[in-house]
Design an enzyme around this catalytic site. Structure first.
Site, PDB file in Angstrom:
ATOM      1  N   THR A  10      35.775  49.586  34.773  1.00 31.15           N
ATOM      2  CA  THR A  10      36.941  49.747  33.991  1.00 31.15           C
ATOM      3  C   THR A  10      37.563  48.370  34.087  1.00 31.15           C
ATOM      4  O   THR A  10      37.479  47.741  34.934  1.00 31.15           O
ATOM      5  CB  THR A  10      37.727  50.746  34.312  1.00 31.15           C
ATOM      6  OG1 THR A  10      38.489  50.414  35.501  1.00 31.15           O
ATOM      7  CG2 THR A  10      36.867  52.247  34.274  1.00 31.15           C
ATOM      8  N   ALA A  52      38.154  49.535  39.661  1.00 30.81           N
ATOM      9  CA  ALA A  52      39.822  49.905  39.004  1.00 30.81           C
ATOM     10  C   ALA A  52      40.406  48.659  39.472  1.00 30.81           C
ATOM     11  O   ALA A  52      40.347  48.048  40.756  1.00 30.81           O
ATOM     12  CB  ALA A  52      40.283  51.159  39.715  1.00 30.81           C
ATOM     13  N   VAL A  71      37.884  48.055  44.303  1.00 26.94           N
ATOM     14  CA  VAL A  71      39.335  47.471  43.570  1.00 26.94           C
ATOM     15  C   VAL A  71      38.637  46.065  43.145  1.00 26.94           C
ATOM     16  O   VAL A  71      38.065  45.151  43.677  1.00 26.94           O
ATOM     17  CB  VAL A  71      40.068  47.103  44.665  1.00 26.94           C
ATOM     18  CG1 VAL A  71      41.386  46.368  44.208  1.00 26.94           C
ATOM     19  CG2 VAL A  71      40.866  48.444  45.490  1.00 26.94           C
ATOM     20  N   LYS A  72      38.743  45.753  41.735  1.00 23.83           N
ATOM     21  CA  LYS A  72      38.498  44.797  40.965  1.00 23.83           C
ATOM     22  C   LYS A  72      39.912  43.847  41.067  1.00 23.83           C
ATOM     23  O   LYS A  72      40.984  44.147  40.880  1.00 23.83           O
ATOM     24  CB  LYS A  72      38.388  44.786  39.635  1.00 23.83           C
ATOM     25  CG  LYS A  72      37.053  45.534  39.230  1.00 23.83           C
ATOM     26  CD  LYS A  72      37.001  45.993  37.837  1.00 23.83           C
ATOM     27  CE  LYS A  72      36.443  44.557  37.007  1.00 23.83           C
ATOM     28  NZ  LYS A  72      36.478  44.858  35.580  1.00 23.83           N
ATOM     29  N   LEU A  73      39.405  42.690  41.529  1.00 27.07           N
ATOM     30  CA  LEU A  73      40.543  41.444  41.537  1.00 27.07           C
ATOM     31  C   LEU A  73      40.131  40.343  40.938  1.00 27.07           C
ATOM     32  O   LEU A  73      38.968  39.796  41.141  1.00 27.07           O
ATOM     33  CB  LEU A  73      40.835  40.992  43.153  1.00 27.07           C
ATOM     34  CG  LEU A  73      41.224  42.057  44.099  1.00 27.07           C
ATOM     35  CD1 LEU A  73      41.299  41.314  45.651  1.00 27.07           C
ATOM     36  CD2 LEU A  73      42.564  42.739  43.628  1.00 27.07           C
TER      37      LEU A  73
END
Length: 214
Positions: free
Chosen positions: A27, A56, A82-84
């Site tokens: 997402t 996310a 975790v998307k960074l």
């Protein structure tokens, strides 16, 4: 190659999961906004549907904020990574989060150099954006080849997610390059199923079957 779906739409996720091919969900803030919800709420809902990795995205732009958000997002469900966005602060945050056992998906990757740094910082995934590279006159698939080659040369365990997939050819090229994962929009997954000769063959079989009944 694992297949992720790039969406925050629950019906699309249910449908593709029913095909027996779904290995993960990605997402981003734009996809979440289309669903008129927020990231924590939606990833909780996705986790109830599928038992697969779910990306996310954290919205902070400084390392301290990324670390805080990363901890909060990862606490929602064990499957969440975790998307960074690729930058110096995200490298700092990735080092801390990865050492705590929190998986990071470094996104907005546009070069093998960026992917190399992300892998060394401890990212679980890197997401090179194939379609957006094509948009600016570069050959996105060549960057995939470079990243896969670099990771193979040095034994990185970081997985390569081919992202910004615009057509079925991008998926084929990602698989041929040896990418671990492609994250694919719903409509592209549908296109991958279809072929005019398959449709033609089905119609011929139906016609022949009807003839045999007479």
């Amino acid at each position: 190659m694992k297949i992720f779906i790039d969406t925050a739409n629950l019906d699309m996720i249910r449908e593709i999961n029913s095909w027996g091919i779904l290995d993960g969900v990605t997402t981003n803030p734009s996809l979440i906004a289309k669903e008129n919800t927020d990231t924590p709420t939606r990833v909780k809902e996705i986790a109830k549907i599928v038992d697969v990795p779910i990306s996310a995205e954290a919205m902070s732009l400084d390392a301290e904020g990324m670390i805080r958000e990363g901890r909060e997002l990862s606490s929602i469900h064990p499957n969440i990574n975790v998307k960074l966005p690729m930058c110096i602060d995200s490298l700092k945050a990735t080092k801390v989060l990865s050492e705590e056992g929190i998986d990071v998906n470094m996104t907005l990757i546009f070069s093998a150099q960026q992917a190399l740094l992300a892998a060394k910082a401890g990212a679980r995934y890197v997401s090179p954006f194939v379609g957006r590279l094509d948009d600016i006159g570069m050959y996105g698939t060549e960057v995939l080849n470079q990243i896969v080659g670099v990771f193979f040369n040095y034994g990185f365990e970081t997985e390569v997610i081919a992202a910004s997939i615009r057509n079925p050819i991008h998926v084929l090229e990602a698989a041929a390059a040896g990418c671990d994962i492609a994250t694919i929009p719903y409509n592209i997954l549908q296109q991958m199923v279809s072929h005019p000769k398959t449709d033609e063959g089905i119609q011929n079989f139906i016609k022949d079957y009807e003839k045999s009944k007479k």
